[in-house]
Design a protein around this motif. Structure first.
Motif, PDB file in Angstrom:
ATOM      1  N   ASN A  93      18.605  35.716   7.223  1.00 20.26           N
ATOM      2  CA  ASN A  93      19.636  35.295   6.288  1.00 20.26           C
ATOM      3  C   ASN A  93      19.044  34.579   5.070  1.00 20.26           C
ATOM      4  O   ASN A  93      19.712  34.403   4.083  1.00 20.26           O
ATOM      5  CB  ASN A  93      20.642  34.397   6.995  1.00 20.26           C
ATOM      6  N   LYS A 138      25.686  41.850  12.361  1.00 17.51           N
ATOM      7  CA  LYS A 138      26.282  40.626  11.830  1.00 17.51           C
ATOM      8  C   LYS A 138      25.592  39.388  12.416  1.00 17.51           C
ATOM      9  O   LYS A 138      25.281  38.443  11.697  1.00 17.51           O
ATOM     10  CB  LYS A 138      27.770  40.626  12.170  1.00 17.51           C
ATOM     11  N   ALA A 139      25.349  39.407  13.724  1.00 13.51           N
ATOM     12  CA  ALA A 139      24.723  38.258  14.379  1.00 13.51           C
ATOM     13  C   ALA A 139      23.325  38.031  13.827  1.00 13.51           C
ATOM     14  O   ALA A 139      22.927  36.898  13.534  1.00 13.51           O
ATOM     15  CB  ALA A 139      24.678  38.475  15.885  1.00 13.51           C
ATOM     16  N   GLU A 166      29.665  38.045   2.616  1.00 15.56           N
ATOM     17  CA  GLU A 166      30.604  37.731   3.710  1.00 15.56           C
ATOM     18  C   GLU A 166      31.409  38.977   4.053  1.00 15.56           C
ATOM     19  O   GLU A 166      31.776  39.759   3.186  1.00 15.56           O
ATOM     20  CB  GLU A 166      31.565  36.625   3.263  1.00 15.56           C
ATOM     21  N   LYS A 188      37.378  39.214   4.398  1.00 15.31           N
ATOM     22  CA  LYS A 188      38.275  38.383   5.205  1.00 15.31           C
ATOM     23  C   LYS A 188      39.734  38.721   4.907  1.00 15.31           C
ATOM     24  O   LYS A 188      40.633  38.170   5.487  1.00 15.31           O
ATOM     25  CB  LYS A 188      38.027  36.895   4.917  1.00 15.31           C
ATOM     26  N   GLU A 189      39.943  39.624   3.899  1.00 14.04           N
ATOM     27  CA  GLU A 189      41.356  39.900   3.562  1.00 14.04           C
ATOM     28  C   GLU A 189      42.022  40.633   4.728  1.00 14.04           C
ATOM     29  O   GLU A 189      41.360  41.221   5.571  1.00 14.04           O
ATOM     30  CB  GLU A 189      41.486  40.699   2.250  1.00 14.04           C
ATOM     31  N   GLU A 190      43.319  40.553   4.692  1.00 12.26           N
ATOM     32  CA  GLU A 190      44.112  41.154   5.765  1.00 12.26           C
ATOM     33  C   GLU A 190      43.905  42.667   5.767  1.00 12.26           C
ATOM     34  O   GLU A 190      43.890  43.318   4.717  1.00 12.26           O
ATOM     35  CB  GLU A 190      45.600  40.860   5.529  1.00 12.26           C
ATOM     36  N   THR A 206      28.137  46.842  14.494  1.00 14.82           N
ATOM     37  CA  THR A 206      28.305  45.852  13.418  1.00 14.82           C
ATOM     38  C   THR A 206      28.143  44.433  13.948  1.00 14.82           C
ATOM     39  O   THR A 206      27.615  43.562  13.259  1.00 14.82           O
ATOM     40  CB  THR A 206      29.724  45.981  12.806  1.00 14.82           C
ATOM     41  N   PHE A 207      28.631  44.197  15.168  1.00 18.41           N
ATOM     42  CA  PHE A 207      28.555  42.847  15.737  1.00 18.41           C
ATOM     43  C   PHE A 207      27.098  42.390  15.821  1.00 18.41           C
ATOM     44  O   PHE A 207      26.768  41.242  15.555  1.00 18.41           O
ATOM     45  CB  PHE A 207      29.165  42.783  17.145  1.00 18.41           C
ATOM     46  N   GLY A 265      23.471  36.878  10.335  1.00 13.06           N
ATOM     47  CA  GLY A 265      24.078  35.556  10.239  1.00 13.06           C
ATOM     48  C   GLY A 265      23.192  34.435  10.750  1.00 13.06           C
ATOM     49  O   GLY A 265      23.616  33.290  10.789  1.00 13.06           O
ATOM     50  N   ARG A 302      33.036  47.973  24.064  1.00 10.29           N
ATOM     51  CA  ARG A 302      33.693  47.443  22.867  1.00 10.29           C
ATOM     52  C   ARG A 302      32.664  47.025  21.815  1.00 10.29           C
ATOM     53  O   ARG A 302      33.014  46.749  20.687  1.00 10.29           O
ATOM     54  CB  ARG A 302      34.572  46.237  23.262  1.00 10.29           C
ATOM     55  N   LEU A 303      31.420  46.951  22.206  1.00 15.08           N
ATOM     56  CA  LEU A 303      30.388  46.431  21.306  1.00 15.08           C
ATOM     57  C   LEU A 303      30.200  47.370  20.119  1.00 15.08           C
ATOM     58  O   LEU A 303      29.615  48.433  20.239  1.00 15.08           O
ATOM     59  CB  LEU A 303      29.055  46.255  22.036  1.00 15.08           C
ATOM     60  N   ASP A 304      30.716  46.935  18.999  1.00 21.67           N
ATOM     61  CA  ASP A 304      30.532  47.662  17.754  1.00 21.67           C
ATOM     62  C   ASP A 304      29.151  47.268  17.236  1.00 21.67           C
ATOM     63  O   ASP A 304      28.837  46.075  17.187  1.00 21.67           O
ATOM     64  CB  ASP A 304      31.638  47.213  16.787  1.00 21.67           C
ATOM     65  N   PRO A 309      45.398  46.111   6.047  1.00 23.53           N
ATOM     66  CA  PRO A 309      46.808  46.548   5.916  1.00 23.53           C
ATOM     67  C   PRO A 309      47.361  47.034   7.248  1.00 23.53           C
ATOM     68  O   PRO A 309      46.674  47.744   7.990  1.00 23.53           O
ATOM     69  CB  PRO A 309      46.742  47.700   4.896  1.00 23.53           C
ATOM     70  N   ALA A 310      48.533  46.604   7.534  1.00 25.02           N
ATOM     71  CA  ALA A 310      49.123  46.929   8.843  1.00 25.02           C
ATOM     72  C   ALA A 310      49.483  48.406   8.910  1.00 25.02           C
ATOM     73  O   ALA A 310      49.667  49.051   7.902  1.00 25.02           O
ATOM     74  CB  ALA A 310      50.344  46.066   9.072  1.00 25.02           C
TER      75      ALA A 310
END
Lengths: 676, 155
Positions: B139, B57-58, B147, B150-152, B53-54, B61, B49-51, B154-155
């Motif tokens: 950083n 990002k870490a 950032e 954070k927007e939703e 990006t994670f 960050g 599952r490790l994208d 779309p479903a």
């Protein structure tokens, strides 16, 4: 930014558990909860509390009260590992009408207070963990578990006493059972034993009625001389591929009369059932009370299979039941649940060269002694030396062979003390010989066990406390001539002793089955470093495994005696019956879903999935996940170049936000450093 | 102790799979094995599952190092997904090295559910290695990474 925009959209409750002093002893829980209440307001934290035991009913009520009164929309509990109490807190939320998946349990015990000693660092870490949980929980979605029908049949692997008990419990409740056994007959190790401790019941007398019940039960399909090859599917719907070895005997025609093995000219040393002390024929049943009664032809030793002529069994069989053309049969059965009860192997005493097993004739293993003492065994129950006629006048029983020894196995094999005491009684009763027990500690912790120990002492068995250094036939004086000499330090007296005896019995320990690691892999469960299968929880869930629908019973989980194995067999059966009765099973809704608007149809995910759960629609050129097949690993989510796949419960947003939360304090500190 | 002499305490983000390495961490806890308090773990269902990006990002960050852990090759709960994690790991390592990151800041660790001791020892070792490399401070240098949206979705 206007005040309205800054308003967090969720109302979060944070609960930090003391766990008595387990967490509070290292982590300043009050500080953590105050910090969360003060500093995570902008993320939506409206309540932050600490409490002695969050998992207690009072702790859960505290959460439920806040959900109702403070209108919480999310809950973060900082306590133990989610593997222990995630369900507890989810249920607590459910009880207060909050979707259980809107609760996040973060571990500040296993991952913090229990592994760190620096209180300040541990408290800082706990804050970070709580912040991570809060950032993550904001992005949780309400979920409902997937419901799938559960197949009523159960597969039990291993026909020893644990497997037999489980099979009977489930079959008696009216549900079908497939009982797979590798050997030609069910019965397992218990069928080999002479007497059982501490009651001295004849092992066969209490086991064979159960075996017959299994054989006659309309709900049990026995698949003996068979092995599981492959397991597909998931809880409720497993498809198990079984290889049924050719018996070369037509079971429909065979009456089990025994003419074939009487007439078979080929004698083979029986190293399985008779522990190498006796013989069987190339066509055989392992023992007279075997269930099923049909023999098998051992094609490795059969003269016909090796040399092309003989067929004596075929000639004499009164019902023409022999069939040399039979082939292995591969079959697939569908089951909802699985119990693994594959038992144990005896520690190979040859691995302790100073004890001389295999080199000194009259050194026996415990399994050999069981057969020697068994009236159905090769000597008809006469305890004699390797020459087959001399009755020993003195016997030494060496405890803990291969157990509690860092050279071999660190663990205690649990049954050897009682088994050795039983041997002492049997030898005493049958031969009147002097019996010495060489022990490290005597462990008799179950009902009636210590009373049995006292009885053996009263019967006159001698006990020497000390680990045997060597067993040798090199005599130092005429009194030792022709004897086995046991060299041991008697630690109670504090001196070296040489004790000459006629016979030595090594109480070899229990080991995981050879190939248990492969078996674990086949069923998707894990082994401990020793090779025993790991239960879901060592105290509270000893028969379930981390894989839903796969249970373990008996010695496959760790060394144990017959009553404990029976209890586990019955326990696993009860767990499964509870599941079957519900007719459908709730699966964790951790699944991948593809947004077809975003899917570019590249099909990268199709090949990443080990379960073939992703279908490609040729017409619309997009992929789709079949939620019944998806197991939720999330590899496709990480692999999708278009970001079209999202993983429920572990979405990108959830994890990226958790990273933010975990690093919140660090960022603050680094910013301070830059400003300074 | 003044700021100057205080040893550098690195912050490490660790990714664990639900079945083996998270359980190894649990096991280390249950057995009260001690290790350095610098690692903060995130549970994924599988190392697959490790994208990447994670990890980026870490590091962006404020983390000084990233630990990726899963079941031993061949022991994956999802049959072979840890191999996919392994492939991605080496790719990430190359990308991050090209971006100027010391390769030692990433660590791949296989740990079974029974290997609490190995897990604990490896973490302590990794923390010392990162301590020796010093703070990363990505950083704070250059342009701040915006950032993550954070927007939703779309479903």
């Amino acid at each position: 930014m206007s005040a309205e925009e800054k308003m967090p959209k969720e109302r979060i409750g944070v609960y930090v558990c003391h766990c008595g002093s387990n967490i509070a002893g290292v982590v300043n829980v009050a500080e953590v909860s105050k910090w969360a209440g003060d500093n995570l307001k902008d993320q939506g934290v409206v309540v932050s509390r600490d409490y002695k035991f969050m998992c207690s009913s009072l702790g859960q009520e505290l959460i439920q009260k806040d959900i109702k009164e403070q209108k919480l929309t999310r809950v973060v509990v900082a306590a133990c590992s989610p593997h222990l109490h995630e369900k507890t807190f989810r249920n607590a939320c459910k009880g207060a009408d909050l979707n259980p998946y809107l609760c996040e349990l973060v571990s500040v015990r296993e991952q913090d207070s229990w592994v760190h000693t620096d209180k300040i660092a541990a408290t800082e870490k706990a804050k970070a963990i709580v912040a991570g949980g809060v950032s993550r929980v904001v992005h949780h979605e309400p979920l409902t578990p997937l419901k799938v029908p559960i197949h009523p049949a159960t597969l039990i692997v291993g026909g020893g006493i644990a497997g037999i008990q489980a099979a009977l419990e489930i079959a008696d409740a009216g549900f079908p059972v497939y009982l797979v056994e590798r050997e030609p007959s069910i019965g397992g190790h218990m069928a080999q034993f002479d007497k059982t401790f501490p009651t001295l019941d004849c092992s066969a007398c209490i086991l064979t009625p159960k075996m017959v019940d299994v054989g006659n039960h309309p709900n049990i399909t026995m698949l003996t001389y068979s092995e599981v090859q492959k397991v597909d599917g998931y809880v409720g719907n497993f498809a198990v591929t079984i290889n049924k070895h050719a018996r070369y005997v037509k079971t429909a025609d065979c009456t089990g009369c025994g003419v074939c093995w009487e007439k078979c000219p080929k004698k083979v040393i029986d190293d399985k059932f008779e522990a190498g002390l006796g013989y069987r024929k190339a066509v055989y049943t392992p023992f007279p009370q075997a269930v099923p009664k049909y023999p098998v032809i051992d094609d490795i030793n059969c003269t016909y299979f090796q040399k092309g002529t003989c067929k004596a069994c075929e000639k004499f069989c009164p019902t023409n039941a022999i069939d040399f053309t039979q082939k292995n049969e591969i079959m697939t059965v569908e089951v909802g649940n699985i119990i693994l009860a594959t038992g144990w192997d005896l520690f190979d005493a040859r691995r302790v060269p100073n004890y001389g097993y295999g080199r000194l004739a009259n050194v026996f293993t415990n399994m050999e002694f069981e057969r020697l003492s068994n009236s159905a065994g090769p000597t008809g129950g006469n305890i004699v030396l390797r020459d087959g006629k001399t009755t020993p006048k003195s016997v030494g029983i060496v405890h803990c062979v291969g157990s509690r020894d860092k050279n071999y196995n660190n663990y205690c094999s649990a049954i050897c003390c009682m088994q050795s005491l039983k041997f002492a009684h049997l030898i005493h009763e049958k031969t009147g010989a002097t019996v010495y027990n060489f022990y490290i500690d005597i462990r008799t912790p179950a009902k009636g066990y210590d009373e049995f120990y006292q009885r053996i002492i009263e019967e006159g068995a001698l006990f020497v406390r000390g680990k045997v250094a060597e067993i040798t036939d090199a005599a130092r004086n005429p009194g030792e001539e022709g004897k086995l000499i046991i060299q041991v330090e008697d630690t109670l007296v504090g001196k070296q002793r040489r004790i000459p005896v006629d016979m030595v019995i090594l109480s070899a320990g229990l080991e995981p089955r050879a190939g248990s690691k492969e078996l674990a892999k086949t069923f998707g469960i894990s082994c401990s470093a020793d090779g025993w299968f790991i239960e879901r929880h060592p105290k509270l869930d000893p028969v379930a495994t981390m894989t839903e629908g796969v249970y373990i019973a008996g010695c496959v989980q760790g060394p144990k005696d017959i009553p404990a194995s029976v209890a586990q067999g019955a326990a696993a059966a009860a767990r499964i019956l509870g599941k079957i009765q519900q007719k459908e099973i709730a699966l964790e809704p951790v699944r991948a879903t593809i947004n077809e608007e975003q899917c570019s149809g590249c099909r990268i995910c199709n090949t990443l999935c080990p379960y073939n759960a992703i279908l490609f629609h040729e017409d619309t050129m997009v992929s789709e996940v079949n939620p019944a097949l998806c197991q939720g690993c999330g590899t496709c989510v990480a692999g999708c170049p278009a970001g079209a796949i999202s993983g429920t419960g572990f979405s990108n947003l959830q994890i990226l936000s958790q990273i933010d939360g975990l690093l919140l304090l660090t960022l603050d500190k680094k910013k301070e450093a830059v400003v300074a | 102790m003044n700021e100057e002499t205080k040893p550098f305490e690195p912050v490490i983000i660790g990714f664990t799979c639900n079945w083996c390495s998270y359980r190894a961490a649990d096991m280390a806890g249950i057995a009260r094995m001690k290790y350095a308090p610098n690692v903060r773990l995130i549970r994924l269902m599988c190392s697959g599952r490790l994208d990447p990006t994670f990890v980026f990002k870490a590091i962006a960050g404020g983390a000084d190092g990233v630990l990726v852990s899963g079941c031993h090759p061949g022991d994956c709960h999802y049959s072979t997904q840890n191999y996919k994690a392994m492939r991605r790991f080496h790719l990430m390592e190359r990308v991050l090295t090209q971006m100027g990151l010391e390769p030692g800041r990433l660590k791949l660790l296989w740990a079974s559910a029974a290997e609490g001791q190995i897990f604990a020892n490896e973490i302590t070792k990794f923390v010392e290695e990162i301590r020796a490399l010093g703070p990363l401070n990505w950083n704070n240098s250059g342009v701040k990474v915006p950032e993550v949206a954070k927007e939703e979705v779309p479903a």
